[in-house]
Design an enzyme around this catalytic site. Structure first.
Site, mmCIF file in Angstrom:
data_model
loop_
_atom_site.group_PDB
_atom_site.id
_atom_site.type_symbol
_atom_site.label_atom_id
_atom_site.label_comp_id
_atom_site.label_asym_id
_atom_site.label_seq_id
_atom_site.Cartn_x
_atom_site.Cartn_y
_atom_site.Cartn_z
ATOM 1 N N GLU A 155 -1.597 -8.494 -2.931
ATOM 2 C CA GLU A 155 -2.370 -8.900 -1.760
ATOM 3 C C GLU A 155 -3.566 -9.763 -2.134
ATOM 4 O OE1 GLU A 155 -1.098 -5.921 -2.181
ATOM 5 O OE2 GLU A 155 0.286 -5.797 -0.491
ATOM 6 N N HIS A 191 -0.975 4.582 4.508
ATOM 7 C CA HIS A 191 -0.245 3.601 5.315
ATOM 8 C C HIS A 191 -0.488 3.810 6.812
ATOM 9 C CE1 HIS A 191 1.984 3.952 1.513
ATOM 10 N NE2 HIS A 191 2.377 2.709 1.698
#
Length: 332
Positions: free
Chosen positions: A63, A132
């Site tokens: 990322e 998550h």
């Protein structure tokens, strides 16, 4: 009359990106699994076939590298859309977003635009566990130069995403993952845009204002519908974008009802709804309040994996209704 079609939120996101990419060759999509796989939540299915590998780019699992590449390409004139997948993963990209991308317009006197839209699947509700399932918008709303968008239904997601892609700033676009499969009527007009900073009253009322966004909007509307059978008229305000925030819409609603409840999916401590509460108390609406502002949010614990525990820490329809009853009965 504008044509609409019944579409899931994931399909509305796909349509918004595709429409903008057809209009402008400088727009491209990048991220993990966005191409061949069609996105981890199915939001880019079919886009590789239409736009090709140069404009639908699968990336390595990094990322930080993705964010740096996107911001770098944006300052050269491109308009990247980044699929970050889970919002939790944006933590790895924060250096590039906060210390580079968000500062460019300011540091170069407006001469260096950074039009990057970071799409993030936010919130809980699908049993994805602690790493998550978070809603981290409060971190991002704290940084000048970043816009934060939080639609709560498919049609708004389409119109707001198109406006986000056209914006010349860093935009964090929150997609409530628990609602990806929920279908609603979505505008098919390729020129349908919802301006950032424009909220909407989703339900008119006079007894109580509830401000909510994203996933929790659905639950708030259900609670408002159920208490309406008992004569309680709840006004539901959806800001749709957090930064910029439609302050006037919220203030006017509070002045009308005299009561304010705030509901979100994020942790309560340090949550963005606390900022809305502060804004209201600092405005002329404060003199109209006849009951303390109430906040309903996730408990300050890691989001459990077990579905029953996950639901236990979140606001649900019964908790929202209980808070409504308390505010109405003690406020009169």
């Amino acid at each position: 009359m504008t044509e609409t079609k019944l579409m899931a939120l994931r399909e509305a996101v796909n349509l918004a990106m595709s429409e903008e990419m057809r209009k402008d060759d400088s727009i491209y999509l990048m991220g993990e699994d966005v191409g061949v796989y069609g996105g981890d939540f199915g939001t880019s299915v079919g886009m590789l076939a239409e736009f090709g590998e140069k404009r639908v780019k699968d990336t390595p699992i990094s990322e930080a590298a993705i964010a740096g590449a996107a911001i770098g390409s944006a300052i050269t004139g491109l308009r990247p859309i980044v699929d970050v997948t889970f919002m939790d993963f944006i933590t790895i990209a924060l250096d590039a977003i906060v210390n580079n991308g968000a500062k460019n317009n300011y540091m170069f006197g407006g001469g260096l635009k950074t039009p990057v839209t970071f799409r993030v699947a936010s919130g809980s509700g699908i049993g994805s566990a602690a790493q998550h399932s978070q809603s981290l918008e409060a971190w991002l709303t704290h940084i000048p130069g970043i816009k934060v968008v939080a639609p709560g239904n498919a049609n708004d997601a389409k119109g707001l995403l198109k406006s986000s892609i056209q914006d010349n700033n860093i935009v964090i676009f929150m997609e409530p993952k628990a609602l990806y499969g929920k279908k609603e009527e979505v505008s098919q007009d390729p020129d349908f845009y919802i301006p950032l900073g424009t909220g909407e009253i989703k339900r008119e009322g006079t007894d109580l204002t509830i401000v909510s966004y994203g996933r929790m909007l659905e639950r708030v509307l259900q609670a408002a519908e159920e208490v309406a059978a008992e004569g309680i008229k709840v006004e539901v305000v959806d800001p749709r974008t957090l930064i910029p925030l439609d302050k006037e819409l919220i203030i006017n609603s509070v002045k009308k009802t005299g009561k304010l409840m705030l509901v979100n999916d994020a942790y309560k401590t340090g949550g963005f709804i606390g900022e809305i509460a502060a804004m209201v108390t600092e405005s002329e609406a404060f003199d109209y309040l006849d009951y303390p502002i109430v906040r309903l949010a996730s408990e300050d614990v890691p989001v459990p994996y077990a579905r029953v525990l996950e639901q236990g820490i979140l606001p649900d329809v019964s908790k929202i209704k209980a808070a409504i009853y308390k505010m109405i009965n003690k406020g009169n």
